[in-house]
Design a protein around this motif. Structure first.
Motif, PDB file in Angstrom:
ATOM      1  N   GLU A 154       0.809  -1.210   0.000  1.00 30.03           N
ATOM      2  CA  GLU A 154       0.000   0.000   0.000  1.00 30.03           C
ATOM      3  C   GLU A 154       0.851   1.274   0.000  1.00 30.03           C
ATOM      4  O   GLU A 154       0.304   2.378  -0.010  1.00 30.03           O
ATOM      5  CB  GLU A 154      -0.939   0.003   1.214  1.00 30.03           C
ATOM      6  N   LEU A 155       2.155   1.118   0.029  1.00 31.04           N
ATOM      7  CA  LEU A 155       3.067   2.257   0.024  1.00 31.04           C
ATOM      8  C   LEU A 155       3.752   2.373  -1.328  1.00 31.04           C
ATOM      9  O   LEU A 155       3.922   1.387  -2.039  1.00 31.04           O
ATOM     10  CB  LEU A 155       4.131   2.100   1.117  1.00 31.04           C
ATOM     11  N   SER A 156       4.172   3.591  -1.677  1.00 34.63           N
ATOM     12  CA  SER A 156       4.962   3.781  -2.894  1.00 34.63           C
ATOM     13  C   SER A 156       6.370   3.241  -2.672  1.00 34.63           C
ATOM     14  O   SER A 156       6.763   2.937  -1.532  1.00 34.63           O
ATOM     15  CB  SER A 156       5.023   5.269  -3.252  1.00 34.63           C
ATOM     16  N   GLY A 157       7.142   3.126  -3.755  1.00 32.64           N
ATOM     17  CA  GLY A 157       8.513   2.620  -3.638  1.00 32.64           C
ATOM     18  C   GLY A 157       9.348   3.442  -2.667  1.00 32.64           C
ATOM     19  O   GLY A 157      10.086   2.904  -1.835  1.00 32.64           O
ATOM     20  N   ALA A 184      15.420   4.123  -4.509  1.00 31.25           N
ATOM     21  CA  ALA A 184      14.033   4.314  -4.943  1.00 31.25           C
ATOM     22  C   ALA A 184      13.495   5.703  -4.610  1.00 31.25           C
ATOM     23  O   ALA A 184      12.304   5.950  -4.755  1.00 31.25           O
ATOM     24  CB  ALA A 184      13.146   3.258  -4.284  1.00 31.25           C
ATOM     25  N   LEU A 185      14.365   6.602  -4.166  1.00 35.08           N
ATOM     26  CA  LEU A 185      13.908   7.904  -3.697  1.00 35.08           C
ATOM     27  C   LEU A 185      14.225   8.997  -4.700  1.00 35.08           C
ATOM     28  O   LEU A 185      15.254   8.981  -5.361  1.00 35.08           O
ATOM     29  CB  LEU A 185      14.573   8.242  -2.358  1.00 35.08           C
ATOM     30  N   THR A 324       3.376   6.479 -10.669  1.00 37.74           N
ATOM     31  CA  THR A 324       3.104   5.073 -10.955  1.00 37.74           C
ATOM     32  C   THR A 324       1.607   4.806 -11.039  1.00 37.74           C
ATOM     33  O   THR A 324       1.158   4.052 -11.908  1.00 37.74           O
ATOM     34  CB  THR A 324       3.752   4.178  -9.881  1.00 37.74           C
ATOM     35  N   THR A 325       0.829   5.424 -10.156  1.00 41.45           N
ATOM     36  CA  THR A 325      -0.623   5.247 -10.182  1.00 41.45           C
ATOM     37  C   THR A 325      -1.193   5.673 -11.527  1.00 41.45           C
ATOM     38  O   THR A 325      -2.070   5.011 -12.092  1.00 41.45           O
ATOM     39  CB  THR A 325      -1.281   6.058  -9.052  1.00 41.45           C
ATOM     40  N   LEU A 326      -0.700   6.781 -12.069  1.00 42.17           N
ATOM     41  CA  LEU A 326      -1.147   7.256 -13.377  1.00 42.17           C
ATOM     42  C   LEU A 326      -0.829   6.224 -14.454  1.00 42.17           C
ATOM     43  O   LEU A 326      -1.685   5.898 -15.296  1.00 42.17           O
ATOM     44  CB  LEU A 326      -0.487   8.591 -13.710  1.00 42.17           C
TER      45      LEU A 326
END
Length: 558
Positions: A154-157, A184-185, A324-326
């Motif tokens: 449920e979290l982004s990278g 990943a930041l 990423t969601t997009l």
């Protein structure tokens, strides 16, 4: 002179695979002093992470380790498993490279950090929750209280990486092994994390073994540098000396490896391939016994964009900005609202069965190749799975198509009978690209395809993607926090913040004349340090930490 906190002498690590004896680390020797940061750099597969894992006795069963590893005068290789458990996570802690595979998918973030606090510090219940919340806020996770009950998926990278860092710092270790801790930041969050590590290092006298493929980053965090190649240290010395006067040809090659070039020019009037209008992805926040919706996580809000045939559209922004969601929404891998067209066909109203014939036209390369490749399937099975699902091959030509796809991405077709864990990070990324490419798609969403790769391999992957685009007239959506890579790959760029587009334009416009303050901050964070890299260390302040001014560079050496 005081003894070093960590001393490694003539370390050798070999793996037994059937009748084969593979030597991965060959006679490595170096030390880390208390309060010091030592950078360990080298290409993917050079033995950096294996060396780090040997310190904590985390090597797989088929590994044989010899030599000496002394920590605070304790011979670590002689300790039993129960003795090592008292050291792991307490005196020596590690930030792992791939948080999605290092975090337990069945437990919440609160439970995983709380477990460390309970085992080593004896904290329970409200005390552990309060400390966990403090740690999550410390590493910059927004709305940390609502993230306590979140699971890793449920979290982004970037958020997963921060959770890993919080877990590693929970017991304030004497030695922190940071294996690609900022991979990943995005660049602005990298600054925050490096500032955090610097603060804790000064407060606790903590030593850091910092493993990274990013030489620019290593330069700004390390007192000394060790350069590894093929399981050996080919050069080591203080940071200033190695960067000003590198001695080994391999070190010189690493220093010169920067993404460059630009994509092939587009046709004068390219046709639209994918169009999105007013795309919206909101995730409900539910609480209480009846799971009542009390709010929303607004991942993407009323966003419109167009990707043309043969074009690369770069999407940049901080972790959690909705990039990423997009991409997942455009591929119908994420439920969304709004209109999405593929050429003249509206796909947002299709169900998955109706959309399946178009699925082969729109493929994705995921951010974490190790997590997205099945460990139980061979490379041939992974690459060929899409052919089977879409019925694009028969027994006669299936193998041919798999071999051609592997050849396209620069992998030896003979490796197709091996498994993902037998490859380096760069090779796994090529396998992921081959899996998408074998279906001959027209659009590929590339989600951080080079984030886990060293600079030399990044350059190879960028050249590969540009050649494939030219050969097959592919369109790319290129999602990345690395602006140097985005600049080398993209025709146009959109900048996202908080689920919305704050700026868009051609690559030249965005980098030469950014309009928004946020865009200027991203570019400054990404490129100012590279300009500074040409300045000798003697002409820079060595006071340690520089926080607050976006145009300053953080130098976290003691």
């Amino acid at each position: 002179m005081d003894k070093p906190l960590l001393a490694i002498n003539n370390l050798r690590i070999a793996f037994q695979q059937g009748e084969h004896h593979i030597e991965a680390v060959r006679g490595v020797s170096f030390s880390v002093n208390a309060g010091e940061t030592v950078g360990l750099v080298g290409e993917s597969g050079s033995g950096k992470s294996i060396t780090a894992l040997s310190i904590l006795q985390l090597l797989p069963e088929n590994a044989h380790c010899s030599g000496e590893i002394a920590f605070a005068d304790e011979a670590l290789l002689d300790l039993s498993k129960s003795q090592m458990r008292k050291i792991r996570g307490h005196k020596i802690s590690m930030i792992f490279q791939e948080p999605m595979t290092a975090l337990n998918p069945l437990h919440t973030i609160e439970k995983q950090i709380g477990e460390v606090l309970a085992i080593h510090l004896g904290l329970q219940n409200s005390e552990a929750t309060a400390k966990t919340l403090e740690l999550l806020e410390l590493v910059g996770i927004r709305d940390a209280r609502n993230r306590l009950k979140a699971y890793p998926h449920e979290l982004s990278g970037g958020q997963r990486q921060r959770a890993m860092i919080a877990m590693a710092l929970a017991c304030e270790p004497t030695l922190l092994i940071a294996d690609e801790p900022t991979t990943a930041l995005d660049v602005t969050v990298q600054r925050q994390i490096l500032s955090l590590l610097a603060d804790l290092q000064q407060k606790l006298g903590m030593a850091i073994l910092f493993i990274s493929h990013d030489l620019n980053l290593i330069r700004h965090v390390s007192d000394r540098i060790c350069v590894m190649k093929n399981g050996e240290i080919v050069e080591q010395g203080d940071t200033e000396s190695v960067f000003k006067a590198p001695q080994h040809p391999y070190t010189i090659d690493l220093l010169n490896a920067e993404p460059d070039g630009e994509p092939e020019p587009l046709n004068e009037h390219p046709m639209p391939l994918v169009t999105g209008e007013k795309i919206k992805v909101w995730f409900p926040i539910k609480k209480g016994f009846f799971k009542k919706t009390v709010g929303h996580v607004k991942a993407v809000t009323d966003l419109s964009l167009t990707i043309h045939q043969g074009e690369t559209l770069g999407i940049v922004g901080e972790s959690g900005s909705g990039k990423t969601t997009l991409g997942m929404a455009l591929l119908k891998l994420q439920t969304s609202e709004g209109l999405i067209r593929f050429e003249d066909t509206r796909i947002d109203t299709m169900n998955q069965d109706q959309f399946r014939p178009l699925r082969r036209e729109m493929q994705i390369v995921f951010q974490d190749p190790f997590g997205s490749l099945s460990p139980r399937m061979t490379v041939a099975d992974i690459v060929g799975e899409g052919l089977d699902i879409h019925k694009l091959a028969n027994e006669a030509n299936r193998e041919e198509q798999i071999i051609a796809a592997l050849d396209d991405v620069g992998l030896d077709p003979e490796c197709r009978h091996r498994y993902p864990h037998e490859f380096s990070g760069g090779q796994r990324q090529r396998i992921s690209i081959a899996r998408a490419l074998v279906l001959k798609p027209r659009l590929m969403v590339l989600d951080e395809p080079t984030s886990a790769l060293d600079r030399t391999v990044q350059s190879q992957i960028i050249d590969l993607l540009r050649n494939l685009q030219k050969k097959y007239h592919l369109s790319y959506i290129f999602i990345s926090h690395d602006l140097a890579v985005v600049k080398a790959m993209s025709h146009r760029i959109i900048v996202m913040q908080g689920g919305e587009i704050v700026e868009q334009g051609t690559t030249q416009q965005i980098f030469s004349q950014p309009v928004e303050t946020y865009t200027r901050e991203l570019i400054s964070a990404a490129f100012e340090s590279r300009k500074q890299s040409a300045v000798p260390y003697s002409s820079r302040s060595a006071s340690g930490l520089s926080i607050g001014n976006q145009n300053q560079i953080i130098d976290v050496r003691n």
